[in-house]
Scaffold this motif. Sequence first.
Motif: not given
Length: 941
Positions: A567-577, A590-592, A614-620
Amino acid sequence: MAAYLQWRRFVFFDKELVKEPLGNDGATPGAAPVSGPAASKFLCLPPGITVCDSGRGSLVLGDMEGQIWFLPRSLQFTCFQAYKLRVTHLYQLKQHNILASVGEDEEGINPLVKIWNLEKRDGGNPLCTRIFPAIPGTEPTVVSCLTVHENLNFMAIGFTDGSVTLNKGDITRDRHSKTQILHKGNYPVTGLSFRQAGKTTHLFVVTTENVQSYIVSGKDYPRMELDTHGCGLRCSALSDPSQDLQFIVAGDECVYLYQPDERGPCFAFEGHKLIAHWFRGYLVIVSCDRKVSPKSEFTSRDSQSSDKQILNIYDLCNKFIAYSAVFEDVVDVLAEWGSLYVLTRDGRVHALQEKDTQTKLEMLFKKNLFEMAINLAKSQHLDSDGLAQIFMQYGDHLYSKGNHDGAVQQYIRTIGKLEPSYVIRKFLDAQRIHNLTAYLQTLHRQSLANADHTTLLLNCYTKLKDSSKLEEFIKTKSESEVHFDVETAIRVLRQAGYYSHALYLAENHAHHEWYLKIQLEDIKNYQEALQYIGKLPFEQAESNMKRYGKILMHHIPEQTTQLLKGLCTDYRPSLEGRGEREALGCRANSEEFIPIFANNPRELKAFLEHMSEVQPESPQGIYDTLLELRLQNWAHEKEPQVKEKLHAEAITLLKSGRFANVFDKALVLCQMHDFQDGVLYLYEQGKLFQQIMHYHMQHEQYRQVITVCERHGDQEPSLWEQALSYFARKEEDCKEYVAAVLKHIETKNLMPPLLVVQTLAHNSTATLSIIRDYLVQKLQKQSQQIAQDELRVRRYREETTRIRQEIQELKASPKIFQKTKCSICNSALELPSVHFLCGHSFHQHCFESYSESDADCPTCLPENRKVMDMIRAQEQKRDLHDQFQHQLKCSNDSFSVIADYFGRGVFNKLTLLTDPPTTRLPPSLEAGLQRDLLMHSKRGT
């Protein structure tokens, strides 16, 4: 064949005799003298009436004397002489003011047809537009019936010999009309009627023995035999569109209805039929009880003239008799002005006025004939509100009789008009729950139910435990077929414990919050709930993870952590959705989600490390939490190897550069967990050399103190002084470290020797041997400096003496100018020339070209100007100093004075020089300044 033997009888018509109009003092035509007060009270018909018809606002009568009478609504008779002998047939068109008549002008069988235009006059009488004989062939025969089409293009005449003539074309003109024999038969023709269906025109022909139809709008006039039963004269009629324009034939046994190509229903009405008439949806039949064959209608009618006759008005649609009455010797029944008029042989006119619909319905209500009332209301085109009122009364009647099933069916028919609460209150008893369920089901199917109705219906299902009906109700195929409030249904099913049904509704109608509430709070199916969230679109998945993340993390931490990573990197709903695939790049903050991991440090660490990689620019906040978690693990770890590894991880994170903007927060974390290496690293990064020094001093790390001074002493020289003070206060033997500090202080000349001695005097262990070398070197340097200063003073004095001698010579002795070349162009001097006491000579033109003033030597001017500027600057500084000292002593706020001079740049190293004064100095002062200037310049060399 459907036969209706017994029909209910009603009195839906009011009967009254037509009276003469007020003010009519003249005698009614043919009125018999009547004695007593009733004289001239009722309207009387002219005597000898032979034929009647109506239309265009009048009753039309023909008599034995050849007159045609008109009775308008004013009830004032008018007449004109149409024939010389008698009138036998009349046909008044309804859409045109045209009257067709058949009569005799001479004795014998010589019937004439006359067409009258009632709108035009000829000598006071209507205009006769056409006259022609009504004989089908060469042999004369009697006319039995007459009919005219409303389009004025067809006229049919029936004869007693069984023939029918068709007049085609404009019936009002001879030259545009053509007459031909349409039908020949062996039985007298008793009735004719035109029927128009689109562009096709049919002609019904009825005799005493059969019924047939012709298509007269074509050329060949095809014929169809409809039946082998006939009727007498005036016993046929054409119905209105409510009965689909059917041809009615009233036989003695039955009344038959015919379409142009087939026979329709029949009705068994008793009695010998004398007259059949159609009036506003009713079939009017005049009959007598005595059985007489149809053939005798032409032979024995006069013998029956005194018989009692019954007039019945039938409602064929609703199957009842609207009116029934006995008359004496009916002449004819006519319809005009919205009423029926019965003409009798005694000259009276009886009016039958139909009651209004509401009155008829009330009569039916009193007899509890609600079904009949409903049918009657529909046939009268009563509006939906009126019908709903009938349904309600019918339902109330059935309810009072205990027929609850029938009552609820009637109440269902009131949906949309009757307030549902009226019905619901009647069936709230537990024993009537089936009826209430049926009503509520229909209410929902018509999309008229509110949330309360849905709640009540679902409670009925749950009370009955009728799962099949419940599933049928909620499992609709599409969103457009839903007739209830879905959220209300979910809430009721959940309260009743029907979790699977509630889940079905929530999932099918995208009520994600309800679905997750039921799964997590009621069923405790955490795995299904997590999978469901993974099928949702990004925004909904994010909000639901914030709401239910703690519960899911508590029960299924690994799967929940995995979903949060996606959810915090590259979210895609599952194929059954069911939702569409999300566009790339949808990611949550991600901080939340950090609070979700409150009691799961292991999963939190995995989540944070994943986000940082994975995401070096993540929140502090991610890096802050990761640092705190690593320091916490390091502080509580007992295994040396693991502790060393955690130590390296913490240092690596600190050195990653993610804490440059949150230096204080990282420093506090390291201090909280006593992570000394991190604290020292952060001190160094923040250039807090004093704190580094104090840290080593607190821990009595002497070597590190010296090292800090060596590394950062150039940037902050006071470190050496602090180090000397620190070692001076130590009672331990620190000679080695004191010597190192003194050596650097002496090299860099950081402190006065006296201050060094005073500092070391605090240490009882420090001896003279420690600073002996320092003092010896210091004294040697000072001795050398003194010698240099004395040499410089002696040289300045000698220079001053020389300059004074030169000045004296200039004042007392003549100056010989021996220059032979110009100091500017180096050419030989020529008169005129300019000479200065400084020894420079110039051509006059060179001097004028390069000099700035007549009193200054162009060659010496730059150097002299520098000296004068320096003298002026010194004087100004002296003045500013005196002024500053004066204001500082007199002012109550010394700090504001200092701040003011700071703002004016007094204490700056660079002082701007003002322009030289415009007024020339006195010669003595100028000579003194030059002397001092020369002395200063010599001393500088």
